[in-house]
Design an enzyme around this catalytic site. Structure first.
Site, PDB file in Angstrom:
ATOM      1  N   ILE A   1       0.809  -1.215   0.000  1.00 15.10           N
ATOM      2  CA  ILE A   1       0.000   0.000   0.000  1.00 15.10           C
ATOM      3  C   ILE A   1       0.847   1.271   0.000  1.00 15.10           C
ATOM      4  O   ILE A   1       0.364   2.362  -0.321  1.00 15.10           O
ATOM      5  CB  ILE A   1      -0.956  -0.006   1.238  1.00 15.10           C
TER       6      ILE A   1
ATOM      7  N   HIS B   1       8.437 -11.269   4.985  1.00 15.06           N
ATOM      8  CA  HIS B   1       7.785 -11.055   3.687  1.00 15.06           C
ATOM      9  C   HIS B   1       8.821 -10.896   2.598  1.00 15.06           C
ATOM     10  O   HIS B   1       9.917 -10.405   2.824  1.00 15.06           O
ATOM     11  CB  HIS B   1       6.875  -9.824   3.726  1.00 15.06           C
TER      12      HIS B   1
HETATM   13  P1  5GP Z   1       9.878  -3.853   4.839  1.00 15.77           P
HETATM   14  O1  5GP Z   1      10.191  -2.404   4.803  1.00 15.77           O
HETATM   15  O2  5GP Z   1       9.788  -4.400   6.222  1.00 15.77           O
HETATM   16  O3  5GP Z   1      10.720  -4.703   3.936  1.00 15.77           O
HETATM   17  O4  5GP Z   1       8.446  -3.993   4.200  1.00 15.77           O
HETATM   18  C1  5GP Z   1       7.273  -3.704   4.860  1.00 15.77           C
HETATM   19  C2  5GP Z   1       6.329  -3.328   3.763  1.00 15.77           C
HETATM   20  O5  5GP Z   1       5.020  -3.553   4.142  1.00 15.77           O
HETATM   21  C3  5GP Z   1       6.478  -1.871   3.389  1.00 15.77           C
HETATM   22  O6  5GP Z   1       6.787  -1.762   2.016  1.00 15.77           O
HETATM   23  C4  5GP Z   1       5.116  -1.285   3.700  1.00 15.77           C
HETATM   24  O7  5GP Z   1       4.715  -0.366   2.733  1.00 15.77           O
HETATM   25  C5  5GP Z   1       4.221  -2.495   3.678  1.00 15.77           C
HETATM   26  N1  5GP Z   1       3.070  -2.354   4.525  1.00 15.77           N
HETATM   27  C6  5GP Z   1       3.073  -1.925   5.790  1.00 15.77           C
HETATM   28  N2  5GP Z   1       1.835  -1.902   6.289  1.00 15.77           N
HETATM   29  C7  5GP Z   1       1.005  -2.325   5.288  1.00 15.77           C
HETATM   30  C8  5GP Z   1      -0.393  -2.508   5.191  1.00 15.77           C
HETATM   31  O8  5GP Z   1      -1.166  -2.264   6.117  1.00 15.77           O
HETATM   32  N3  5GP Z   1      -0.858  -2.982   4.009  1.00 15.77           N
HETATM   33  C9  5GP Z   1      -0.048  -3.265   2.978  1.00 15.77           C
HETATM   34  N4  5GP Z   1      -0.607  -3.747   1.833  1.00 15.77           N
HETATM   35  N5  5GP Z   1       1.263  -3.087   3.010  1.00 15.77           N
HETATM   36  C10 5GP Z   1       1.799  -2.627   4.171  1.00 15.77           C
END
Ligand code: 5GP
Ligand code: ZN
Length: 141
Positions: free
Chosen positions: A31, A99
């Protein structure tokens, strides 16, 4: 009360533009404007990071990532594709539920794919993209 946003998405308690779903894994559109066009793939069970991932969840998550990658190829034929996982705060992880980011790339793109219309996709746009990708999945899940 479980506050993990990805656990809430996996349970269907939080809104998401879902691309694929199985018992062990789920894929949905990111998102965040900064990650517009990323597809996130998660184990449905809470796993903080790669060090805690079981072999079974690892297989399920990677298989889903590969299937979504093929669907992205069929739908959009991107010039390239990145598959990324950050683990630990210092590595840039900010949601502590394991993820993968699947990132279609276009020529000239810096760090992210600028998905067709804008850098700030709204929910309807993400839903439409998720629908388009889903329509190209070999096996509906
Ligand atoms: P990281 O930065 O940990 O690799 O990735 C976390 C990702 O999850 C980020 O890109 C962030 O935008 C996404 N994210 C966080 N909260 C939400 C949410 O509530 N919904 C969705 N679809 N993505 C999320
Ligand atoms: Zn979680």
């Amino acid at each position: 009360m479980d506050e993990c946003i990805f656990c809430r998405i996996a349970r269907g308690e939080a809104r998401a533009s879902v691309v694929a779903r199985s018992s062990r894994a789920m894929a949905f559109m990111d998102i965040a404007p900064v990650a517009a066009g990323h597809v996130l793939i998660i184990p449905t069970a809470h796993v903080a990071d790669i060090y805690e991932l079981s072999d079974e969840d690892a297989a399920a998550v990677m298989q889903m990532a590969v299937r979504v990658a093929r669907a992205l190829w069929a739908a959009f034929a991107p010039a390239g594709l990145n598959l990324i996982s950050s683990n630990g705060r210092a590595a840039g992880q900010d949601v502590f539920h394991f993820h993968l980011h699947l990132v279609p790339r276009v020529p000239g793109d810096g760090i992210r794919f600028r998905w067709p219309h804008s850098d700030r996709p709204d929910r309807d746009e993400l839903d439409a993209l998720a629908r388009e990708i889903r329509s190209h999945l070999e096996i509906a899940s």
